[in-house]
Motif scaffolding. Structure first.
Motif, PDB file in Angstrom:
ATOM      1  N   PRO A 541      45.678   1.357 -44.233  1.00 56.04           N
ATOM      2  CA  PRO A 541      44.337   1.419 -43.622  1.00 56.04           C
ATOM      3  C   PRO A 541      43.330   0.725 -44.545  1.00 56.04           C
ATOM      4  N   ARG A 555      43.410   0.759 -31.900  1.00 52.11           N
ATOM      5  CA  ARG A 555      42.875   1.297 -33.144  1.00 52.11           C
ATOM      6  C   ARG A 555      43.593   0.727 -34.356  1.00 52.11           C
ATOM      7  N   ASP A 556      43.025   1.051 -35.521  1.00 53.12           N
ATOM      8  CA  ASP A 556      43.624   0.680 -36.805  1.00 53.12           C
ATOM      9  C   ASP A 556      44.572   1.804 -37.238  1.00 53.12           C
ATOM     10  N   ASN A 558      45.749   4.904 -39.742  1.00 53.16           N
ATOM     11  CA  ASN A 558      45.085   5.923 -40.558  1.00 53.16           C
ATOM     12  C   ASN A 558      46.150   6.625 -41.385  1.00 53.16           C
ATOM     13  N   ASP A 559      45.734   7.427 -42.331  1.00 54.77           N
ATOM     14  CA  ASP A 559      46.682   8.033 -43.260  1.00 54.77           C
ATOM     15  C   ASP A 559      47.543   9.111 -42.622  1.00 54.77           C
TER      16      ASP A 559
END
Length: 811
Positions: A541, A555-556, A558-559
């Motif tokens: 991310p 979306r990107d 995420n953790d």
């Protein structure tokens, strides 16, 4: 006695030539300088060509060495690295290749007194040094079996690393080093001139290659080199290796549509630089031809002014051969002086090329001026001296003695000389056009690429490499993410002035990456061996925000994206257009094999991964915690900052020291520098060919000026008569300009016709520009026309100021 007589004559001729040179220092400087430029340019490029394309590698029988590639059976020109299982099968089965070695370039952390530093390593099978016929200068090489799993770790150092890091300590053999947390014993130091892989800088050290972690038959990361068996040609070896590949194809799914390509080591090393170097070699030969033509034109004019002197000497009993010998001695002396000056200039330029060009040329070190280059220079110098001195020598001694003494026959002799000089000038202009058209096409290509959108925002982005170990506490993607990447990125993002930070396996625009095959779940499964391929990149991310790459849909990462089933991936627009032209890519599933399936959660903007000259490739982004990251570890750090570059670099180093003090940070750069470096080879080619084009333009202009000025001087009486009969100054100026323009037009026309043919060799170096680009041809023609006009204007103005009565009385 006869020998002594010839020596005395030569010494006398040499003294006489030196006296003449001292009497006309301006003429001598012009001739010597012109030749120095031509010979120096040839010495420089010839030395580079010799180092890259001709000089034998420092191995035993280097002409018997080949590089072995895996290739696509239906696309033999598509070839690349080799899987470890295929290498072992080839090595066991081949009878036409006497030895075969595999290597992998990488890096490691050398820890001394608790401080880690990054070292460049080559992991190689134990037989590499034996195959090359090169052995350590100190200690020994790898013994058979030392590349097997479970053996004690050993290392062989390069001479440069040994001297730089250990001050050339002769007691280095047997010393135990901490490399990636494992004790490693130094067993040897290679000779100073050894470098391998061929065409590269020597690594710091070599390690045995045990079974690599990328050991799947579909994982192709190995460079393979081999030696042809005695009496076997590369064609015979290729036939056998293709037969072995066909057998493997029938046995293993990962080898479907796979074959083998063998390439001579020299050809494999020279690769993409071979064609540009040959183009540059042709360009400098043109420069030398133009320089010699210019000097020949100067000497022809000088011969005309010395005709009366030669006639007097003939009348006093001097033989024509004796006088011709003196004239030739003078021209050869000038040529040798030009060669000396040109050689000195070439030596200085090669020092720069050796450092600046190291990024673009596959050479291991400095480029020397060796004896072969010096011998070639001597031949070129003497040969050109004889060539451009022969015609003036013969013509200067061939005029009828009585005519030369009394001045009769001047018009006829001058006409012959003028035709010769005019021909030389036309040739110079034509050759200048050819080089300038080539430079213009390269310039237009460079401008096209410089204004090409990369797909990312480079301003304010700093990059660095992390020497991340793969073993011990960092053996899995989750452990690496938890111990290294997540805390480091969190620390950086908390730093005032830093906007975004992320990590990746491959920085865009660096011409290397990882490609793999896949298929789309729900679409017809492709035939084995014909699956589509895409660029694979592991990211964290913050990667897209760091480079300013937009998320077009979805979306990107995420953790929280670290599940083991149906892991999320992002794809780029090119991938989405190719696979889902009429579907929504979000939610579609991508399979790498029957057990590894990913779900598309986002579509990112396109980026030109392999350079500005190549279109964006389909790309799949994997999360840095995913299972795919088990064999593709992110090592590149990207930071977008509002701080200065120096402040950003300091922040990166502070954060790395605070979070992971055992991991070195190296190769710090800016994204702007990386984009500029991607154009480095094209910029170098443009600069060199453009320089040669400008040199020939100046020489052609000087030659045209000389012809027109000499003609005006010879026709002073005619001009005086014309003006006495009522001609105006403007009429005289137009007369002289027409004379110069006629020769320029002939040269431009011939040059444009020649350029249409000659510039075909640049086709592979052009992007977005046609070889017959009309704008480039028109601009070069206008430039040459303007230059010719300027070169003719000064003599024309001088002719227009002639006093008719003075000119007639002087005759």
């Amino acid at each position: 006695m006869r020998h002594a007589h010839w020596v005395d004559q030569f010494v006398d001729d040499l003294r006489y030539s030196l006296r003449l040179i001292r009497r006309a220092p301006g003429f001598a400087a012009l001739v010597i300088g012109t030749l120095a430029v031509g010979i120096g340019a040839n010495a420089t490029i010839f030395s580079v060509v010799d180092a890259v394309l001709l000089r034998p590698f420092p191995y035993a029988q280097p002409d018997r060495l080949v590089q072995v590639f895996e290739s696509a059976r239906d696309k033999p020109l598509v070839y690349g690295n080799v899987s470890f299982p295929n290498y072992t099968d080839w090595r066991a089965s081949s009878r036409t290749l006497s030895q075969m070695a595999g290597i992998m370039g990488s890096g490691a952390n050398l820890t001394t007194n608790g401080e880690a530093e990054r070292v460049n390593t080559i992991a190689t099978t134990a037989n590499l040094f034996d195959m090359l016929g090169v052995h350590p200068a100190i200690g020994r090489g790898f013994a058979s079996g030392e590349d097997q799993p479970g053996r004690s770790r050993v290392a062989v150092l390069s001479d440069g690393f040994w001297r730089r890091r250990f001050a050339g300590d002769p007691g280095i053999i047997g010393r135990v080093l901490d490399i990636d947390g494992s004790p490693t014993t130094v067993i040897g130091v290679m000779p100073p001139d050894f470098f391998f892989p061929a065409g590269s800088r020597a690594p710091d050290l070599w390690l045995p290659l045990a079974t690599p972690m990328f050991s799947g038959r579909g994982q192709r990361f190995l460079d393979v080199y081999a030696r042809l068996a005695p009496g076997i040609s590369i064609g015979q070896a290729s036939v056998e290796m293709r037969q072995i590949a066909a057998r493997l194809e029938s046995q293993y799914e990962d080898d479907v549509n796979r074959s083998v390509r063998l390439m001579p080591l020299r050809e494999a090393v020279s690769g993409s630089v071979r064609e540009p170097l040959l183009v540059l070699l042709g360009a400098v030969v043109v420069v030398l031809i133009v320089a010699c033509a210019n000097v020949a034109s100067l000497l022809l004019a000088r011969a005309a002014t010395r005709q009366h002197d030669v006639a007097v000497r003939l009348a006093l009993g001097a033989g024509r051969g004796r006088i011709a010998g003196q004239l030739l001695t003078e021209s050869v002396t000038l040529a040798l002086a030009g060669a000396v000056l040109g050689t000195a200039g070439a030596w200085a330029v090669l020092r720069v090329v050796g450092s600046v060009g190291a990024r673009f040329l596959p050479i291991p070190g400095a480029i020397p001026l060796d004896w072969r280059v010096l011998l070639a220079l001597l031949v070129i110098s003497v040969g050109s001296g004889i060539l451009f001195g022969l015609a003036p020598a013969l013509r200067g001694t061939a005029a009828p003695l009585r005519d030369a003494l009394v001045g009769a026959g001047k018009a006829t002799a001058s006409a012959v000389r003028q035709r010769s000089r005019s021909t030389l000038v036309v040739a110079q202009v034509a050759l200048s056009v050819v080089l300038l058209v080539g430079a213009g096409l390269l310039l237009r290509t460079f401008l096209v690429l410089a204004h090409t959108t990369s797909g990312l925002e480079a301003d304010g982005v700093v990059t660095a490499r992390l020497s991340v170990p793969r073993g011990g506490a960092d053996s899995t993607p989750g452990r690496r993410a938890n111990r290294i990447f997540a805390p480091l990125l969190e620390q950086l993002r908390a730093t005032p002035g830093i906007v975004a930070a992320g990590v990746t396996t491959h920085i865009p625009l660096q011409r290397w990456g990882t490609a793999g095959s896949y298929w789309i779940i729900g679409h017809p499964k492709p035939v084995q061996g014909q699956e589509p391929t895409a660029e694979f990149r592991v990211i964290s991310p913050g990667y897209f925000a760091s480079l300013g790459i937009p998320i077009r849909r979805g979306r990107d990462f995420n953790d929280a994206d670290h599940t083991t089933a149906n892991e999320p991936v992002l794809v780029n627009e090119s991938f989405a257009r190719r696979e889902f032209p009429h579907e929504d890519p979000i939610g579609q599933r991508v399979a790498l094999d029957t057990n590894t399936v990913f779900t598309i959660v986002g579509v990112a903007g396109d980026v030109r991964q392999t350079g500005l000259a190549s279109p964006p490739l389909p790309e799949v982004y994997f999360g840095y915690r995913s299972g795919f990251a088990a064999w593709a570890t992110p090592t590149a750090l990207l930071v977008r900052s509002r701080l200065s570059t120096a402040a950003t670099v300091s922040a990166v180093r502070r954060a790395a020291t605070a979070v992971v003090p055992d991991i070195p940070v190296y190769a710090v750069s800016t994204m702007d520098e990386i984009i500029g470096s991607s154009l480095g080879t094209r910029r170098l080619n443009l600069w060199l060919i453009g320089s040669f084009g400008v040199i020939t333009l100046i020489l052609a202009a000087a030659g045209l000026y000389g012809v027109v000025a000499y003609t005006v001087a010879q026709r002073t009486r005619e001009v005086g008569i014309r003006m006495a009969l009522g001609a105006r100054r403007g009429d005289v100026v137009r007369l002289v300009l027409r004379y110069g323009a006629a020769r320029a037009v002939l040269g431009i026309a011939a040059g444009l016709a020649g350029a249409v043919v000659a510039t075909r060799v640049l086709a592979n170096m052009l992007v977005g520009v046609r070889v017959d680009d009309p704008l480039t041809y028109a601009m070069v023609a206008l430039l040459l026309a303007a230059t010719a006009l300027a070169a003719s204007w000064i003599p024309a103005r001088r002719a227009a100021r002639v006093d008719p009565m003075v000119a007639i009385r002087a005759e």
